[in-house]
Design a protein around this motif. Structure first.
Motif, short mmCIF file in Angstrom:
data_model
loop_
_atom_site.label_atom_id
_atom_site.label_comp_id
_atom_site.label_asym_id
_atom_site.label_seq_id
_atom_site.Cartn_x
_atom_site.Cartn_y
_atom_site.Cartn_z
N ASN A 10 0.15 -67.94 1.61
CA ASN A 10 1.38 -68.37 2.28
C ASN A 10 1.89 -69.68 1.69
OD1 ASN A 10 1.39 -66.13 3.92
ND2 ASN A 10 0.43 -67.18 5.64
N GLU A 11 0.98 -70.59 1.40
CA GLU A 11 1.37 -71.87 0.80
C GLU A 11 1.96 -71.65 -0.59
OE1 GLU A 11 -0.39 -76.27 -0.31
OE2 GLU A 11 -1.77 -74.75 0.43
N GLN A 13 3.38 -68.94 -1.69
CA GLN A 13 4.67 -68.28 -1.49
C GLN A 13 5.76 -69.32 -1.17
OE1 GLN A 13 5.44 -64.99 -1.74
NE2 GLN A 13 7.54 -65.21 -1.07
N HIS A 14 5.45 -70.24 -0.29
CA HIS A 14 6.41 -71.29 0.08
C HIS A 14 6.75 -72.17 -1.13
CE1 HIS A 14 8.49 -74.32 2.39
NE2 HIS A 14 7.71 -75.24 1.84
N LEU A 15 5.74 -72.59 -1.88
CA LEU A 15 5.97 -73.42 -3.06
C LEU A 15 6.80 -72.67 -4.11
CD1 LEU A 15 2.41 -74.97 -3.41
CD2 LEU A 15 4.51 -76.21 -2.81
N GLU A 17 8.98 -70.28 -3.53
CA GLU A 17 10.36 -70.22 -3.04
C GLU A 17 11.10 -71.52 -3.33
OE1 GLU A 17 9.97 -69.21 1.10
OE2 GLU A 17 9.39 -67.15 0.64
N GLU A 18 10.43 -72.66 -3.12
CA GLU A 18 11.03 -73.96 -3.41
C GLU A 18 11.31 -74.11 -4.91
OE1 GLU A 18 12.11 -76.70 -1.56
OE2 GLU A 18 12.02 -75.20 0.01
N HIS A 21 14.23 -71.98 -5.83
CA HIS A 21 15.46 -72.58 -5.31
C HIS A 21 15.96 -73.71 -6.22
CE1 HIS A 21 18.36 -74.20 -2.44
NE2 HIS A 21 17.79 -75.39 -2.58
N ARG A 54 -1.03 -72.45 -7.04
CA ARG A 54 -0.73 -73.61 -6.20
C ARG A 54 -0.66 -74.87 -7.04
NH1 ARG A 54 -2.99 -77.84 -3.86
NH2 ARG A 54 -2.27 -78.48 -1.81
N CYS A 58 2.76 -77.02 -7.63
CA CYS A 58 2.78 -78.41 -7.17
C CYS A 58 3.15 -79.34 -8.33
CB CYS A 58 1.43 -78.81 -6.60
SG CYS A 58 1.14 -78.19 -4.93
#
Length: 69
Positions: A10-11, A13-15, A17-18, A21, A54, A58
């Motif tokens: 999930n982390e 996936q969020h990263l 998406e950012e 974007h 990840r 990051c």
């Protein structure tokens, strides 16, 4: 899937998406194996373990002077 792996996925996936974007990557998604993640960077799909994905994301997001100014 182990709970910690779900949280990590999930982390990631969020990263992703950012990063997408901010146009740092051009695509992302689950890899062929459950512990892999695919990131399209500079037009090339790359497969990473969840930990590597990840770390890679990051680095793209937080070590980017344009985003952090």
């Amino acid at each position: 899937m182990i709970n910690t792996e779900v949280v990590l996925r999930n982390e990631v996936q969020h990263l992703a998406e950012e990063a997408f974007h901010h146009k740092l990557i051009s695509g992302y998604g689950d890899g062929p194996n459950s512990n892999e993640y695919q990131i399209v960077f500079q037009g090339k799909p790359r497969h990473f373990s969840l930990e590597e994905a990840r770390s890679f994301l990051c680095e793209l997001l937080f070590d980017n002077p344009i985003l952090n100014s």
